[in-house]
Motif scaffolding. Structure first.
Motif, PDB file in Angstrom:
ATOM      1  N   ALA A  78       0.826  -1.204   0.000  1.00 46.59           N
ATOM      2  CA  ALA A  78       0.000   0.000   0.000  1.00 46.59           C
ATOM      3  C   ALA A  78       0.863   1.257   0.000  1.00 46.59           C
ATOM      4  N   ILE A  82       0.968   4.253  -2.738  1.00 48.23           N
ATOM      5  CA  ILE A  82       0.692   5.631  -2.330  1.00 48.23           C
ATOM      6  C   ILE A  82       1.851   6.556  -2.690  1.00 48.23           C
ATOM      7  N   ASP A 136      -5.088   5.927   7.090  1.00 51.89           N
ATOM      8  CA  ASP A 136      -6.365   5.711   6.408  1.00 51.89           C
ATOM      9  C   ASP A 136      -6.630   6.785   5.360  1.00 51.89           C
ATOM     10  N   ASP A 138      -4.616   8.285   3.467  1.00 49.37           N
ATOM     11  CA  ASP A 138      -3.863   8.018   2.240  1.00 49.37           C
ATOM     12  C   ASP A 138      -4.486   6.869   1.456  1.00 49.37           C
ATOM     13  N   LEU A 139      -4.950   5.850   2.162  1.00 51.55           N
ATOM     14  CA  LEU A 139      -5.650   4.756   1.475  1.00 51.55           C
ATOM     15  C   LEU A 139      -6.880   5.284   0.745  1.00 51.55           C
ATOM     16  N   ALA A 140      -7.575   6.226   1.356  1.00 56.38           N
ATOM     17  CA  ALA A 140      -8.804   6.764   0.780  1.00 56.38           C
ATOM     18  C   ALA A 140      -8.550   7.563  -0.493  1.00 56.38           C
ATOM     19  N   LEU A 142      -6.353   6.539  -2.886  1.00 56.93           N
ATOM     20  CA  LEU A 142      -5.916   5.667  -3.975  1.00 56.93           C
ATOM     21  C   LEU A 142      -6.923   5.722  -5.130  1.00 56.93           C
ATOM     22  N   SER A 143      -6.419   5.865  -6.340  1.00 59.12           N
ATOM     23  CA  SER A 143      -7.303   5.973  -7.501  1.00 59.12           C
ATOM     24  C   SER A 143      -7.105   4.839  -8.493  1.00 59.12           C
ATOM     25  N   VAL A 146      -8.204  -1.468  -6.913  1.00 60.25           N
ATOM     26  CA  VAL A 146      -7.731  -2.154  -5.703  1.00 60.25           C
ATOM     27  C   VAL A 146      -8.684  -3.296  -5.384  1.00 60.25           C
ATOM     28  N   LEU A 166     -11.128  -1.941   4.895  1.00 62.76           N
ATOM     29  CA  LEU A 166     -10.417  -1.549   3.676  1.00 62.76           C
ATOM     30  C   LEU A 166     -11.382  -1.330   2.514  1.00 62.76           C
ATOM     31  N   ILE A 170     -11.299   2.406   0.645  1.00 59.14           N
ATOM     32  CA  ILE A 170     -10.657   2.599  -0.655  1.00 59.14           C
ATOM     33  C   ILE A 170     -11.717   2.698  -1.745  1.00 59.14           C
ATOM     34  N   SER A 173     -12.914  -0.155  -4.472  1.00 58.06           N
ATOM     35  CA  SER A 173     -12.257  -1.439  -4.206  1.00 58.06           C
ATOM     36  C   SER A 173     -13.287  -2.558  -4.196  1.00 58.06           C
TER      37      SER A 173
END
Length: 203
Positions: A78, A82, A136, A138-140, A142-143, A146, A166, A170, A173
Protein backbone atom coordinates in the motif's frame (compact mmCIF):
# COMPACT_ATOMS: atom_id res chain seq x y z
CA UNK A 1 -0.28 -9.01 -19.38
CA UNK A 2 1.31 -6.90 -16.64
CA UNK A 3 4.06 -8.13 -14.35
CA UNK A 4 2.90 -9.19 -10.90
CA UNK A 5 5.11 -8.06 -8.03
CA UNK A 6 4.52 -10.26 -4.98
CA UNK A 7 5.22 -8.85 -1.52
CA UNK A 8 5.37 -11.68 1.00
CA UNK A 9 4.06 -11.67 4.56
CA UNK A 10 5.91 -11.78 7.85
CA UNK A 11 7.49 -9.10 10.02
CA UNK A 12 10.64 -9.62 12.04
CA UNK A 13 10.39 -13.37 11.57
CA UNK A 14 12.07 -16.02 9.39
CA UNK A 15 9.92 -15.52 6.30
CA UNK A 16 10.97 -14.91 2.71
CA UNK A 17 9.58 -15.03 -0.82
CA UNK A 18 10.64 -18.63 -1.43
CA UNK A 19 8.80 -19.90 1.63
CA UNK A 20 5.72 -17.74 1.14
CA UNK A 21 5.23 -17.70 -2.65
CA UNK A 22 7.40 -20.32 -4.34
CA UNK A 23 7.28 -23.36 -2.06
CA UNK A 24 3.42 -23.32 -1.92
CA UNK A 25 3.39 -23.29 -5.75
CA UNK A 26 1.87 -19.83 -6.23
CA UNK A 27 4.62 -18.49 -8.50
CA UNK A 28 4.52 -21.61 -10.68
CA UNK A 29 0.71 -21.52 -10.87
CA UNK A 30 0.77 -17.88 -12.01
CA UNK A 31 3.52 -18.53 -14.56
CA UNK A 32 1.49 -21.45 -15.92
CA UNK A 33 -1.15 -18.81 -16.75
CA UNK A 34 1.45 -16.75 -18.67
CA UNK A 35 1.77 -14.22 -15.84
CA UNK A 36 5.21 -12.65 -15.44
CA UNK A 37 6.13 -12.73 -11.74
CA UNK A 38 8.65 -10.93 -9.55
CA UNK A 39 8.89 -12.07 -5.93
CA UNK A 40 11.73 -10.37 -4.05
CA UNK A 41 12.57 -10.72 -0.38
CA UNK A 42 11.55 -7.96 2.01
CA UNK A 43 13.85 -6.49 4.66
CA UNK A 44 14.22 -9.10 7.40
CA UNK A 45 14.64 -6.82 10.43
CA UNK A 46 13.42 -3.34 9.44
CA UNK A 47 13.49 -0.42 11.83
CA UNK A 48 10.54 1.23 10.08
CA UNK A 49 8.04 0.88 7.25
CA UNK A 50 10.02 3.58 5.43
CA UNK A 51 12.99 1.22 5.36
CA UNK A 52 10.78 -1.58 4.02
CA UNK A 53 9.50 0.60 1.20
CA UNK A 54 13.01 1.76 0.26
CA UNK A 55 14.24 -1.84 -0.05
CA UNK A 56 11.44 -2.92 -2.40
CA UNK A 57 11.35 0.34 -4.36
CA UNK A 58 14.78 -0.58 -5.73
CA UNK A 59 13.40 -3.89 -6.99
CA UNK A 60 10.47 -2.46 -8.96
CA UNK A 61 10.92 -2.60 -12.75
CA UNK A 62 10.60 0.48 -14.93
CA UNK A 63 7.15 -0.46 -16.23
CA UNK A 64 4.15 -0.32 -13.86
CA UNK A 65 3.29 -3.54 -12.04
CA UNK A 66 0.37 -5.19 -10.32
CA UNK A 67 1.32 -5.23 -6.64
CA UNK A 68 0.11 -8.10 -4.46
CA UNK A 69 0.78 -7.58 -0.77
CA UNK A 70 0.26 -10.40 1.70
CA UNK A 71 -0.50 -10.14 5.43
CA UNK A 72 1.95 -7.55 6.85
CA UNK A 73 3.26 -7.16 3.32
CA UNK A 74 0.00 -5.32 2.60
CA UNK A 75 1.44 -2.34 4.44
CA UNK A 76 4.52 -2.23 2.21
CA UNK A 77 2.46 -2.73 -0.95
CA UNK A 78 0.00 0.00 0.00
CA UNK A 79 2.80 2.43 0.83
CA UNK A 80 4.52 1.72 -2.50
CA UNK A 81 1.24 2.42 -4.31
CA UNK A 82 0.69 5.63 -2.33
CA UNK A 83 4.25 6.98 -2.58
CA UNK A 84 5.11 5.75 -6.09
CA UNK A 85 1.85 5.76 -8.06
CA UNK A 86 3.73 5.85 -11.36
CA UNK A 87 5.02 2.33 -10.62
CA UNK A 88 1.75 0.64 -9.66
CA UNK A 89 -1.24 0.09 -11.94
CA UNK A 90 -3.26 -2.25 -9.71
CA UNK A 91 -3.09 -3.34 -6.08
CA UNK A 92 -4.20 -6.49 -4.26
CA UNK A 93 -4.27 -6.53 -0.46
CA UNK A 94 -4.32 -10.25 0.34
CA UNK A 95 -4.94 -11.60 3.84
CA UNK A 96 -4.40 -8.12 5.33
CA UNK A 97 -2.94 -8.25 8.82
CA UNK A 98 -5.25 -6.96 11.52
CA UNK A 99 -3.97 -3.99 13.52
CA UNK A 100 -5.18 -2.45 16.75
CA UNK A 101 -6.25 -5.71 18.38
CA UNK A 102 -4.70 -5.66 21.89
CA UNK A 103 -4.13 -9.41 22.06
CA UNK A 104 -2.67 -9.66 18.55
CA UNK A 105 -0.51 -6.56 19.02
CA UNK A 106 0.88 -7.80 22.31
CA UNK A 107 1.76 -11.18 20.81
CA UNK A 108 3.37 -9.45 17.84
CA UNK A 109 5.29 -7.08 20.12
CA UNK A 110 6.60 -10.02 22.13
CA UNK A 111 7.75 -11.66 18.91
CA UNK A 112 9.62 -8.53 17.88
CA UNK A 113 11.45 -8.16 21.18
CA UNK A 114 12.29 -11.87 21.39
CA UNK A 115 14.11 -11.50 18.05
CA UNK A 116 16.05 -8.43 19.14
CA UNK A 117 13.87 -5.47 18.18
CA UNK A 118 13.97 -2.50 20.53
CA UNK A 119 10.81 -1.21 22.18
CA UNK A 120 11.00 1.87 19.92
CA UNK A 121 11.15 -0.26 16.76
CA UNK A 122 8.24 -2.38 17.95
CA UNK A 123 6.10 0.69 18.55
CA UNK A 124 7.09 2.17 15.20
CA UNK A 125 6.03 -0.98 13.32
CA UNK A 126 2.81 -1.50 15.28
CA UNK A 127 1.56 2.08 14.94
CA UNK A 128 -1.50 1.86 12.75
CA UNK A 129 -4.83 2.90 11.42
CA UNK A 130 -6.45 0.04 9.45
CA UNK A 131 -3.08 -1.20 8.15
CA UNK A 132 0.10 -0.96 10.17
CA UNK A 133 2.20 1.98 9.09
CA UNK A 134 -0.39 3.36 6.63
CA UNK A 135 -2.71 6.31 7.19
CA UNK A 136 -6.36 5.71 6.41
CA UNK A 137 -6.55 9.11 4.73
CA UNK A 138 -3.86 8.02 2.24
CA UNK A 139 -5.65 4.76 1.48
CA UNK A 140 -8.80 6.76 0.78
CA UNK A 141 -6.95 8.71 -1.94
CA UNK A 142 -5.92 5.67 -3.98
CA UNK A 143 -7.30 5.97 -7.50
CA UNK A 144 -6.00 2.75 -9.05
CA UNK A 145 -8.04 -0.49 -9.12
CA UNK A 146 -7.73 -2.15 -5.70
CA UNK A 147 -8.92 -5.58 -4.59
CA UNK A 148 -8.96 -7.10 -1.11
CA UNK A 149 -8.58 -10.85 -0.66
CA UNK A 150 -9.67 -12.14 2.77
CA UNK A 151 -8.38 -14.98 4.86
CA UNK A 152 -11.07 -17.70 4.78
CA UNK A 153 -11.64 -18.76 7.44
CA UNK A 154 -10.61 -15.65 9.34
CA UNK A 155 -8.18 -15.92 12.25
CA UNK A 156 -6.98 -13.54 14.98
CA UNK A 157 -4.14 -12.18 12.84
CA UNK A 158 -6.29 -11.82 9.71
CA UNK A 159 -9.75 -10.75 10.81
CA UNK A 160 -12.78 -10.11 8.63
CA UNK A 161 -13.23 -6.63 10.08
CA UNK A 162 -9.94 -5.52 8.49
CA UNK A 163 -11.16 -6.56 5.04
CA UNK A 164 -14.45 -4.73 5.53
CA UNK A 165 -12.68 -1.59 6.74
CA UNK A 166 -10.42 -1.55 3.68
CA UNK A 167 -13.36 -2.02 1.32
CA UNK A 168 -15.08 0.97 2.95
CA UNK A 169 -11.97 3.12 2.87
CA UNK A 170 -10.66 2.60 -0.66
CA UNK A 171 -12.86 4.03 -3.40
CA UNK A 172 -14.05 1.44 -5.91
CA UNK A 173 -12.26 -1.44 -4.21
CA UNK A 174 -13.72 -4.91 -4.47
CA UNK A 175 -13.44 -8.22 -2.69
CA UNK A 176 -11.84 -11.27 -4.30
CA UNK A 177 -12.51 -14.90 -3.44
CA UNK A 178 -10.66 -15.65 -0.22
CA UNK A 179 -8.69 -18.64 1.02
CA UNK A 180 -6.28 -19.60 3.81
CA UNK A 181 -3.01 -17.71 3.68
CA UNK A 182 0.22 -19.44 2.64
CA UNK A 183 2.31 -21.09 3.88
CA UNK A 184 -0.19 -22.55 6.35
CA UNK A 185 -1.06 -26.27 6.09
CA UNK A 186 -4.61 -25.45 4.92
CA UNK A 187 -3.47 -23.50 1.86
CA UNK A 188 -2.32 -26.13 -0.73
CA UNK A 189 -5.78 -27.11 -2.08
CA UNK A 190 -6.43 -23.44 -2.90
CA UNK A 191 -3.28 -22.77 -4.95
CA UNK A 192 -4.84 -22.98 -8.41
CA UNK A 193 -7.97 -21.09 -7.44
CA UNK A 194 -5.85 -18.28 -5.99
CA UNK A 195 -3.72 -18.09 -9.12
CA UNK A 196 -6.86 -17.95 -11.26
CA UNK A 197 -8.37 -15.24 -9.07
CA UNK A 198 -5.24 -13.09 -9.30
CA UNK A 199 -4.86 -13.64 -13.06
CA UNK A 200 -8.48 -12.60 -13.61
CA UNK A 201 -7.97 -9.38 -11.63
CA UNK A 202 -4.86 -8.58 -13.64
CA UNK A 203 -6.88 -8.98 -16.80
Amino acid sequence: MSTVFLVHGGLWEPMNADRFWRAPGIVAALEARDVSVLAPDRAQSPASWTEEVAVLRKRLPQEPVVLVGASNGCSVAALLAIEHPESVERLVLAWPATSGDPVVDERTRAGFTSRGASAAIAEELLAADTLRGVRDEDLALLSIPVAVLPSVPENPSHQRKTVEALLRLIPGSRELTGCPEPPTPDFPPHKDELAGTLAAFIG
